[in-house]
Design an enzyme around this catalytic site. Sequence first.
Site, PDB file in Angstrom:
ATOM      1  N   ARG A 156      -2.233  -3.806 -20.276  1.00 52.14           N
ATOM      2  CA  ARG A 156      -2.678  -5.139 -19.850  1.00 52.14           C
ATOM      3  C   ARG A 156      -3.706  -5.737 -20.797  1.00 52.14           C
ATOM      4  O   ARG A 156      -3.934  -6.954 -20.776  1.00 52.14           O
ATOM      5  CB  ARG A 156      -3.193  -5.093 -18.408  1.00 52.14           C
ATOM      6  CG  ARG A 156      -2.072  -4.903 -17.392  1.00 52.14           C
ATOM      7  CD  ARG A 156      -2.604  -4.815 -15.975  1.00 52.14           C
ATOM      8  NE  ARG A 156      -3.321  -3.591 -15.734  1.00 52.14           N
ATOM      9  CZ  ARG A 156      -2.766  -2.453 -15.310  1.00 52.14           C
ATOM     10  NH1 ARG A 156      -1.474  -2.411 -15.064  1.00 52.14           N
ATOM     11  NH2 ARG A 156      -3.492  -1.376 -15.137  1.00 52.14           N
ATOM     12  N   GLU A 170     -10.215   9.881 -12.886  1.00 51.01           N
ATOM     13  CA  GLU A 170     -10.647  10.275 -11.548  1.00 51.01           C
ATOM     14  C   GLU A 170     -10.080  11.663 -11.207  1.00 51.01           C
ATOM     15  O   GLU A 170     -10.779  12.539 -10.719  1.00 51.01           O
ATOM     16  CB  GLU A 170     -10.156   9.236 -10.553  1.00 51.01           C
ATOM     17  CG  GLU A 170     -10.890   9.295  -9.240  1.00 51.01           C
ATOM     18  CD  GLU A 170     -10.373   8.229  -8.284  1.00 51.01           C
ATOM     19  OE1 GLU A 170      -9.565   7.384  -8.705  1.00 51.01           O
ATOM     20  OE2 GLU A 170     -10.790   8.282  -7.112  1.00 51.01           O
TER      21      GLU A 170
END
Length: 178
Positions: free
Chosen positions: A61, A98
């Site tokens: 993106r 994460e």
Amino acid sequence: MNRELLISNLRNIPNFPKPGIQFKDVSTLFKDAECFREMLDELTRLYANKGITKVVGIESRGFIMGAALAARLGAGFVMCRKPGKLPGETIKKNYAKEYGTDSIEIHLGAIEPDDTVLIHDDLLATGGSMRAAYDLVQFFKPKATFINFLIELRMEGLDGRSAFAPGTDISVLLTIDE
Ligand code: AMP
């Protein structure tokens, strides 16, 4: 920057790509012609006088606005990609996510020591992916490095800016506190 225009065009998709994540869908920012142009105008204003010679976009993106901005600034555009995608010789950086780890790559020779670089991505969360891209760019010893995100996500336990040394030049178009 017209904050309302950004907020009204940004779509939140709950529980994507997994339960508990509030995914900020920037595709709807790009889909709206006025919003796309305003973001590009604002970024052009922010960086027009910084002497940027290369814009680095982070897959995927970060490629969209990064490439459009590079053309506006009269700068070259460089892709920072997921592993195994770039065909030439690369340098690679691993970083913590994460859960687990990931890595990104950049082509050798993509940046020269006399370049002034702007690294762009759509969104700042933990800062892990931008920090990895920043470290890759520093390998080339550019004159200066700037960082930009369209969106900074701030919530309890999430401080993406802390991934960078104080004084690092970071701009964002929209901060979201959750
Ligand atoms: P981070 O490395 O944790 O700062 O994550 C930033 C990268 O992950 C960006 O490339 C974003 O596109 C993506 N990302 C992380 N969290 C979100 C979210 N809540 N909504 C949309 N994209 C996200």
